[in-house]
Scaffold this motif. Structure first.
Motif, PDB file in Angstrom:
ATOM      1  N   ILE A 132     -29.223 -17.580  18.307  1.00 45.08           N
ATOM      2  CA  ILE A 132     -28.775 -18.550  18.304  1.00 45.08           C
ATOM      3  C   ILE A 132     -28.490 -20.223  18.605  1.00 45.08           C
ATOM      4  O   ILE A 132     -28.804 -21.013  18.158  1.00 45.08           O
ATOM      5  CB  ILE A 132     -27.246 -18.802  19.541  1.00 45.08           C
ATOM      6  CG1 ILE A 132     -26.739 -17.174  18.872  1.00 45.08           C
ATOM      7  CG2 ILE A 132     -26.307 -20.067  20.060  1.00 45.08           C
ATOM      8  CD1 ILE A 132     -25.809 -16.610  20.485  1.00 45.08           C
ATOM      9  N   CYS A 133     -29.764 -20.378  19.495  1.00 47.23           N
ATOM     10  CA  CYS A 133     -30.843 -20.795  19.891  1.00 47.23           C
ATOM     11  C   CYS A 133     -31.293 -22.027  18.514  1.00 47.23           C
ATOM     12  O   CYS A 133     -31.133 -23.389  18.517  1.00 47.23           O
ATOM     13  CB  CYS A 133     -31.778 -20.591  20.954  1.00 47.23           C
ATOM     14  SG  CYS A 133     -31.347 -20.705  22.770  1.00 47.23           S
ATOM     15  N   ASP A 134     -31.579 -21.175  17.824  1.00 47.50           N
ATOM     16  CA  ASP A 134     -32.205 -21.829  16.563  1.00 47.50           C
ATOM     17  C   ASP A 134     -31.187 -22.041  16.107  1.00 47.50           C
ATOM     18  O   ASP A 134     -31.998 -23.524  15.304  1.00 47.50           O
ATOM     19  CB  ASP A 134     -33.098 -20.162  15.669  1.00 47.50           C
ATOM     20  CG  ASP A 134     -34.460 -19.923  16.008  1.00 47.50           C
ATOM     21  OD1 ASP A 134     -35.194 -20.932  17.074  1.00 47.50           O
ATOM     22  OD2 ASP A 134     -34.853 -18.693  15.775  1.00 47.50           O
ATOM     23  N   VAL A 135     -29.937 -21.323  15.710  1.00 43.36           N
ATOM     24  CA  VAL A 135     -28.871 -21.780  14.444  1.00 43.36           C
ATOM     25  C   VAL A 135     -28.498 -23.441  15.363  1.00 43.36           C
ATOM     26  O   VAL A 135     -28.706 -24.782  14.640  1.00 43.36           O
ATOM     27  CB  VAL A 135     -28.006 -20.917  15.149  1.00 43.36           C
ATOM     28  CG1 VAL A 135     -26.401 -21.775  13.967  1.00 43.36           C
ATOM     29  CG2 VAL A 135     -28.508 -19.324  13.532  1.00 43.36           C
ATOM     30  N   LEU A 136     -28.271 -23.685  16.703  1.00 44.75           N
ATOM     31  CA  LEU A 136     -27.818 -24.325  17.312  1.00 44.75           C
ATOM     32  C   LEU A 136     -28.619 -26.032  17.383  1.00 44.75           C
ATOM     33  O   LEU A 136     -28.444 -27.345  16.788  1.00 44.75           O
ATOM     34  CB  LEU A 136     -27.154 -24.224  18.502  1.00 44.75           C
ATOM     35  CG  LEU A 136     -26.125 -23.004  18.719  1.00 44.75           C
ATOM     36  CD1 LEU A 136     -25.520 -23.188  20.594  1.00 44.75           C
ATOM     37  CD2 LEU A 136     -25.035 -23.616  17.617  1.00 44.75           C
ATOM     38  N   ARG A 137     -29.898 -25.684  17.908  1.00 42.47           N
ATOM     39  CA  ARG A 137     -31.058 -26.360  17.982  1.00 42.47           C
ATOM     40  C   ARG A 137     -31.260 -27.524  16.845  1.00 42.47           C
ATOM     41  O   ARG A 137     -31.984 -28.495  16.793  1.00 42.47           O
ATOM     42  CB  ARG A 137     -32.295 -25.857  18.587  1.00 42.47           C
ATOM     43  CG  ARG A 137     -31.808 -25.594  20.319  1.00 42.47           C
ATOM     44  CD  ARG A 137     -33.124 -25.250  21.128  1.00 42.47           C
ATOM     45  NE  ARG A 137     -33.616 -26.021  21.642  1.00 42.47           N
ATOM     46  CZ  ARG A 137     -34.892 -26.764  21.175  1.00 42.47           C
ATOM     47  NH1 ARG A 137     -35.616 -25.240  20.715  1.00 42.47           N
ATOM     48  NH2 ARG A 137     -35.705 -27.532  21.362  1.00 42.47           N
ATOM     49  N   GLU A 171     -36.804 -28.214  11.880  1.00 46.33           N
ATOM     50  CA  GLU A 171     -36.535 -29.259  13.687  1.00 46.33           C
ATOM     51  C   GLU A 171     -35.133 -29.970  13.421  1.00 46.33           C
ATOM     52  O   GLU A 171     -35.108 -30.395  12.534  1.00 46.33           O
ATOM     53  CB  GLU A 171     -38.383 -30.142  13.189  1.00 46.33           C
ATOM     54  CG  GLU A 171     -39.427 -29.605  13.463  1.00 46.33           C
ATOM     55  CD  GLU A 171     -39.492 -29.339  15.023  1.00 46.33           C
ATOM     56  OE1 GLU A 171     -38.427 -29.386  15.920  1.00 46.33           O
ATOM     57  OE2 GLU A 171     -40.424 -28.398  15.345  1.00 46.33           O
ATOM     58  N   GLY A 172     -35.116 -29.727  14.640  1.00 41.37           N
ATOM     59  CA  GLY A 172     -33.338 -30.395  14.343  1.00 41.37           C
ATOM     60  C   GLY A 172     -33.602 -32.254  14.177  1.00 41.37           C
ATOM     61  O   GLY A 172     -34.745 -32.520  14.483  1.00 41.37           O
ATOM     62  N   VAL A 173     -32.813 -33.094  13.938  1.00 45.61           N
ATOM     63  CA  VAL A 173     -32.810 -34.583  13.942  1.00 45.61           C
ATOM     64  C   VAL A 173     -32.809 -34.923  15.657  1.00 45.61           C
ATOM     65  O   VAL A 173     -31.264 -34.396  16.180  1.00 45.61           O
ATOM     66  CB  VAL A 173     -32.167 -34.808  13.413  1.00 45.61           C
ATOM     67  CG1 VAL A 173     -32.615 -36.329  12.664  1.00 45.61           C
ATOM     68  CG2 VAL A 173     -32.674 -34.137  12.040  1.00 45.61           C
ATOM     69  N   PRO A 174     -32.754 -35.557  16.152  1.00 47.39           N
ATOM     70  CA  PRO A 174     -32.976 -35.624  17.475  1.00 47.39           C
ATOM     71  C   PRO A 174     -31.696 -36.702  17.632  1.00 47.39           C
ATOM     72  O   PRO A 174     -31.126 -37.278  16.580  1.00 47.39           O
ATOM     73  CB  PRO A 174     -33.885 -37.051  18.130  1.00 47.39           C
ATOM     74  CG  PRO A 174     -35.039 -36.533  17.217  1.00 47.39           C
ATOM     75  CD  PRO A 174     -34.644 -36.041  15.717  1.00 47.39           C
ATOM     76  N   PRO A 205     -25.428 -33.649  15.929  1.00 42.64           N
ATOM     77  CA  PRO A 205     -24.449 -32.617  16.648  1.00 42.64           C
ATOM     78  C   PRO A 205     -24.440 -31.248  16.902  1.00 42.64           C
ATOM     79  O   PRO A 205     -25.294 -30.694  15.706  1.00 42.64           O
ATOM     80  CB  PRO A 205     -22.859 -32.884  16.286  1.00 42.64           C
ATOM     81  CG  PRO A 205     -23.133 -34.028  15.467  1.00 42.64           C
ATOM     82  CD  PRO A 205     -24.774 -34.321  14.635  1.00 42.64           C
ATOM     83  N   GLN A 206     -24.592 -30.559  17.802  1.00 45.16           N
ATOM     84  CA  GLN A 206     -24.644 -28.958  17.190  1.00 45.16           C
ATOM     85  C   GLN A 206     -23.518 -28.860  17.480  1.00 45.16           C
ATOM     86  O   GLN A 206     -22.435 -29.038  16.526  1.00 45.16           O
ATOM     87  CB  GLN A 206     -25.257 -28.753  19.219  1.00 45.16           C
ATOM     88  CG  GLN A 206     -24.815 -27.076  19.313  1.00 45.16           C
ATOM     89  CD  GLN A 206     -23.832 -26.430  20.757  1.00 45.16           C
ATOM     90  OE1 GLN A 206     -24.667 -27.296  21.977  1.00 45.16           O
ATOM     91  NE2 GLN A 206     -23.014 -25.784  20.236  1.00 45.16           N
ATOM     92  N   PRO A 259     -35.768 -28.875  25.153  1.00 45.48           N
ATOM     93  CA  PRO A 259     -36.059 -30.374  25.209  1.00 45.48           C
ATOM     94  C   PRO A 259     -34.799 -29.857  24.465  1.00 45.48           C
ATOM     95  O   PRO A 259     -33.928 -29.338  23.551  1.00 45.48           O
ATOM     96  CB  PRO A 259     -36.655 -30.318  24.184  1.00 45.48           C
ATOM     97  CG  PRO A 259     -38.264 -29.780  24.135  1.00 45.48           C
ATOM     98  CD  PRO A 259     -37.262 -28.402  24.454  1.00 45.48           C
ATOM     99  N   GLY A 260     -33.797 -31.677  24.537  1.00 47.74           N
ATOM    100  CA  GLY A 260     -32.395 -31.794  23.933  1.00 47.74           C
ATOM    101  C   GLY A 260     -31.327 -31.674  24.707  1.00 47.74           C
ATOM    102  O   GLY A 260     -31.367 -31.090  25.871  1.00 47.74           O
ATOM    103  N   ALA A 261     -30.223 -31.539  24.000  1.00 46.93           N
ATOM    104  CA  ALA A 261     -28.556 -31.986  24.995  1.00 46.93           C
ATOM    105  C   ALA A 261     -28.280 -30.643  25.399  1.00 46.93           C
ATOM    106  O   ALA A 261     -28.275 -29.537  25.172  1.00 46.93           O
ATOM    107  CB  ALA A 261     -27.622 -32.035  23.979  1.00 46.93           C
TER     108      ALA A 261
END
Ligand code: G3P
Ligand code: MG
Length: 364
Positions: free
Chosen positions: A195-200, A208-211, A214-215, A253-255
């Motif tokens: 879940i962390c991988d999918v959402l981040r 890599e997530g883009v800063p 949206p989640q 790190p992140g929202a």
């Protein structure tokens, strides 16, 4: 107009010729009230039979009732069959409201998108049954990514599984647009990791997530910290899983994590239950919605919530207000321990048999 007056008279005659609708109805919690680990408790079988015309032959329902549980993992129709067997009364799918039942309303929103289904039993079948078109169960999803579960090779039950990398999906389905925790997760470390991988990553693990992106939305069918199963002490529930996930997610790190939880004690659940009970009542009397709209008896004077969990069943019924009346049993999460007055039930009883006894006396 003459037509309207005539129609009203016709409807009133219809009502008087049919069975009188019950002025009260009952919502039964399941775990810790009727069942523990699938076996009946607290005189559940006899209590339910009293709600039929002939308790010796429970075919025709007399008092409208539903099952209002935060549990789930199978469709309402399968659960109705399972409950009929466990409780020895004929249960119809319309009498079954599960934690994830409100997910049905979200199917349209995710029509052309892929969603991830998590939890015990058949979470993907549940979502497909609600109309979701592109659903992947986390058990399959993990095989689309080599090494996503860093501990998989230490889990003996995984050894025989062939690792497969999914065929290339059409672009619009390559990402996970929503995550649904349908029933109790049973592989917490894997599920929290994925879940962390999918959402981040914005729905594409391994990237890599883009800063600032949206989640993807995350939904929980319920938020119980614990629930009563076979073990003498209540077991950690979906709410405990949420707390674990959230604490971890928010340390990365992140929202911070955003999620929406359904289930009791949400007001919406009790409103849906009122509606379901009206439907059950309609089926008993044969009086249609149009007819009951002109009837004085169109809504219940009392709806009883019989539950074992003060923090879900009872407080939810209290917040829902009239016509709800809460009854707390001592057969599950609550065993008589001191609890905040916030969770005070309208009535405390030993078990469900005593609860139904109390209701019948109060209504006579
Ligand atoms: O997993 C089931 C649990 O969360 C609650 O079930 O029937 O007590 O609402 P119930
Ligand atoms: Mg319960």
């Amino acid at each position: 107009s003459d037509f309207a007056v005539g129609r009203r008279r016709f409807l009133e005659r219809e009502i008087s010729s049919r069975a009188t609708p019950s002025s009260f109805a009952i919502a039964f919690d399941i775990d810790g009230v009727l069942l523990r680990g699938g076996l009946p408790i607290g005189g559940a079988l006899g209590a339910l039979r009293r709600l039929y015309d002939d308790p010796a032959n429970p075919a025709k329902l007399r008092i409208p009732y539903i099952f209002l549980t935060n549990g789930g993992g199978s469709t309402e129709a399968s659960k109705a069959i399972e409950l009929s067997e466990q409780l020895d009364v004929p249960v119809l799918p319309d009498q079954v409201l599960l934690g994830h039942t409100p997910f049905r309303k979200l199917a349209d929103k995710f029509k052309n998108q892929r969603v991830l289904a998590i939890g015990r039993c058949e979470p993907d079948i549940v979502l497909r049954n609600y109309g979701f078109q592109h659903v992947v169960n986390i058990d399959s999803y993990v095989h689309e990514f080599e090494h996503i579960d860093g501990l998989a090779r230490f889990k003996p039950w995984n050894q025989s599984v062939n690792k497969v990398v999914a065929d290339l999906l059409p672009d619009h389905l390559a990402l996970i647009a929503g995550v649904f925790v349908v029933s109790d997760p049973y592989e917490w470390n894997r599920d929290i990791q994925v879940i962390c991988d999918v959402l981040r990553s914005g729905g594409r693990p391994g990237r890599e997530g883009v800063p600032g992106q949206p989640q993807p939305p995350l939904f929980f069918a319920a938020d119980d910290m614990d629930y009563q199963s076979v073990f003498p002490i209540p077991r950690l529930g979906m709410g405990a899983f949420r707390v674990g996930l959230e604490s971890i997610y928010n340390r990365l790190p992140g929202a911070p994590l955003h999620s929406v939880s359904y289930g009791k004690p949400q007001l919406m659940v009790y409103k849906n239950a009122e509606h379901a009970l009206e439907e059950v009542s309609t089926n008993i009397t044969g009086i249609s919605a149009e007819v009951s709209a002109v009837s004085k008896h169109s809504s219940f004077k009392s709806i009883y919530m019989i539950g074992d969990n003060p923090t879900t069943d009872i407080i939810g019924a209290k917040f829902a207000g009239h016509p709800w009346f809460s009854i707390l049993t001592r057969t599950g999460c609550y065993r008589g321990q001191p609890i905040s007055s916030l969770y005070d039930a309208d009535k405390v009883v030993e078990d469900v048999e005593e609860a139904v006894d109390f209701i019948m006396q109060r209504e006579n």
